[in-house]
Motif scaffolding. Structure first.
Motif, PDB file in Angstrom:
ATOM      1  N   GLU A   1     -42.157 -15.863  11.375  1.00 26.00           N
ATOM      2  CA  GLU A   1     -44.124 -15.424  11.415  1.00 26.00           C
ATOM      3  C   GLU A   1     -44.780 -15.423  12.837  1.00 26.00           C
ATOM      4  OE1 GLU A   1     -45.737 -17.769   8.395  1.00 26.00           O
ATOM      5  OE2 GLU A   1     -44.226 -17.372   6.608  1.00 26.00           O
TER       6      GLU A   1
ATOM      7  N   ILE B   1     -44.366 -12.480  14.958  1.00 27.67           N
ATOM      8  CA  ILE B   1     -44.355 -11.119  14.345  1.00 27.67           C
ATOM      9  C   ILE B   1     -45.907 -10.903  15.005  1.00 27.67           C
ATOM     10  CG2 ILE B   1     -44.955  -9.536  12.380  1.00 27.67           C
ATOM     11  CD1 ILE B   1     -42.761 -10.234  10.969  1.00 27.67           C
ATOM     12  N   ILE B   2     -46.842 -12.064  14.540  1.00 26.81           N
ATOM     13  CA  ILE B   2     -48.058 -12.176  15.204  1.00 26.81           C
ATOM     14  C   ILE B   2     -48.287 -11.585  16.148  1.00 26.81           C
ATOM     15  CG2 ILE B   2     -49.804 -13.789  14.596  1.00 26.81           C
ATOM     16  CD1 ILE B   2     -48.579 -15.129  12.146  1.00 26.81           C
TER      17      ILE B   2
ATOM     18  N   THR C   1     -47.462  -8.512  17.303  1.00 26.42           N
ATOM     19  CA  THR C   1     -48.517  -7.512  16.593  1.00 26.42           C
ATOM     20  C   THR C   1     -50.006  -7.307  17.390  1.00 26.42           C
ATOM     21  OG1 THR C   1     -47.386  -7.156  14.710  1.00 26.42           O
ATOM     22  CG2 THR C   1     -49.485  -7.107  14.516  1.00 26.42           C
TER      23      THR C   1
ATOM     24  N   ILE D   1     -44.334 -13.794   2.769  1.00 19.52           N
ATOM     25  CA  ILE D   1     -44.143 -13.436   4.012  1.00 19.52           C
ATOM     26  C   ILE D   1     -45.157 -11.714   4.150  1.00 19.52           C
ATOM     27  CG2 ILE D   1     -43.006 -11.710   3.862  1.00 19.52           C
ATOM     28  CD1 ILE D   1     -41.949 -12.364   7.048  1.00 19.52           C
TER      29      ILE D   1
ATOM     30  N   ASN E   1     -48.115 -14.604   3.642  1.00 18.96           N
ATOM     31  CA  ASN E   1     -48.607 -15.179   4.780  1.00 18.96           C
ATOM     32  C   ASN E   1     -49.516 -14.709   5.900  1.00 18.96           C
ATOM     33  OD1 ASN E   1     -47.626 -17.349   3.140  1.00 18.96           O
ATOM     34  ND2 ASN E   1     -45.807 -17.759   4.710  1.00 18.96           N
ATOM     35  N   LEU E   2     -48.521 -13.457   6.365  1.00 21.55           N
ATOM     36  CA  LEU E   2     -48.858 -12.772   7.771  1.00 21.55           C
ATOM     37  C   LEU E   2     -50.399 -11.386   7.425  1.00 21.55           C
ATOM     38  CD1 LEU E   2     -45.412 -10.486   8.227  1.00 21.55           C
ATOM     39  CD2 LEU E   2     -45.962 -12.872   9.348  1.00 21.55           C
ATOM     40  N   GLN E   3     -50.507 -11.578   6.361  1.00 18.78           N
ATOM     41  CA  GLN E   3     -51.817 -11.118   6.166  1.00 18.78           C
ATOM     42  C   GLN E   3     -52.998 -12.078   6.229  1.00 18.78           C
ATOM     43  OE1 GLN E   3     -51.898  -9.051   2.394  1.00 18.78           O
ATOM     44  NE2 GLN E   3     -51.922  -7.539   3.022  1.00 18.78           N
TER      45      GLN E   3
ATOM     46  N   ASN F   1     -52.300 -13.514   9.827  1.00 21.28           N
ATOM     47  CA  ASN F   1     -53.455 -13.128  10.625  1.00 21.28           C
ATOM     48  C   ASN F   1     -53.456 -11.969  11.024  1.00 21.28           C
ATOM     49  OD1 ASN F   1     -53.559 -16.537  11.944  1.00 21.28           O
ATOM     50  ND2 ASN F   1     -51.389 -16.501  10.721  1.00 21.28           N
ATOM     51  N   ILE F   2     -53.074 -11.002  10.577  1.00 17.69           N
ATOM     52  CA  ILE F   2     -53.234  -9.989  10.967  1.00 17.69           C
ATOM     53  C   ILE F   2     -53.958  -8.840   9.948  1.00 17.69           C
ATOM     54  CG2 ILE F   2     -51.008  -7.847  10.802  1.00 17.69           C
ATOM     55  CD1 ILE F   2     -49.067  -9.947  11.032  1.00 17.69           C
TER      56      ILE F   2
END
Length: 300
Positions: free
Chosen positions: A44, A47-48, A51, A89, A92-94, A96-97
């Protein structure tokens, strides 16, 4: 433009992909054994971070993730090679993205990419295999993935080829990928040649290319290669006998070893009475998108 992410058993690759399947920029990170102890945090954060960098440079509309394992409704139900279960996943990513995010099994992503842009685009019926840390797969019929319902299926690496054989990370014994993944071959080669586990796949390939008949390990190395081809051909012959594809595509790190394995594999399949229906030739295509196929396919 879209961001494609390929999460492998030992790496994370992130790239910006245009609407023609071309990668404009990419970054990659190897996942160390130590990092696997905290794998979610490592995935994570990387990727964050990357991105955010891409969003500053490009007009990105969405993100796609390719991951080994079973995926349903944006959740990784199980990824044995990453040690993940019921991993949310996407959720969790959404946090911050600010992008729509989709996720699919990595072999399915790679198959779609090769069918759309690569080695399989001229065929109506094909099988695609990813040979790397494990073995993934997909069946494509008339440009569509074989629909197996709620779960993605086509877990070719977990077909049993040895009753009560080697223990697989999935918990079963005798799975094909415990005998025929590229990771297994490389590990056995390192052991045979008494090399450190940090010896890269490229370094191993260079050693194989330079090995001479008078080298002390030459005969043993050839035996190891033949044994690997034996195990690989058993699984592939089963798939051919079930699906009768026009072509078989192979991706993953196998593509870099094409000169070592491919002709031996074709010969084994044709000459050892492994096929139910006789074939005069064996149409096996190595992925022309190399290890980028998963990343590109994640955006499709």
């Amino acid at each position: 433009m879209k961001i494609g992410i390929d999460l492998g058993g030992s790496h994370i690759a992130i790239g910006v992909v245009d609407n023609k399947g071309k990668i404009l920029e990419k970054v990659e990170k190897r996942i160390t054994n130590t990092e696997k102890n905290n794998i979610k945090k490592v995935i994570e954060e990387y990727i964050i971070e990357k991105t955010a960098n891409f969003l500053e440079q490009y007009k990105i509309t969405e993100m796609g993730i390719a991951i080994p394992g079973t995926v349903k409704n944006g959740i990784v139900i199980k990824s044995v090679n990453l040690g993940l279960k019921h991993y949310e996943i996407v959720k969790n990513l959404q946090e911050n993205i600010p992008l729509p995010i989709k996720i699919r099994n990595d072999a399915k992503c790679a198959a779609l990419a090769e069918n759309t842009y690569g080695a399989l685009k001229s065929y109506d019926r094909s099988i695609f295999l990813t040979l790397g840390t494990g073995i993934g797969g997909a069946v494509i019929i008339h440009n569509e993935l074989l629909d197996t319902g709620d779960l993605p299926g086509c877990e070719f690496g977990h077909m049993l080829i040895e009753k009560n054989g080697r223990l697989c990370k999935c918990g079963k014994k005798g799975c094909w990928e415990t005998y025929a993944s590229m990771k297994v071959f490389k590990n056995h080669l390192r052991e045979l040649l008494e090399l450190d586990e940090k010896t890269s796949g490229k370094e191993l390939l260079d050693i194989l290319r330079k090995m001479q008949k008078d080298d002390s390990k030459y005969a043993q190395t050839n035996k190891l290669i033949e044994q690997y081809i034996d195990y690989l051909s058993v699984g592939i012959s089963n798939l051919i006998n079930i699906f009768e594809p026009e072509a078989i595509g192979i991706g993953g790190s196998f593509v870099f070893y094409e000169e070592i394995f491919l002709e031996k594999l074709k010969a084994k399949l044709l000459k050892d009475n492994l096929l139910f229906n006789e074939r005069k030739e064996m149409n096996i295509q190595t992925a022309i998108l190399d290890n980028d196929a998963g990343m590109i396919g994640a955006t499709l």
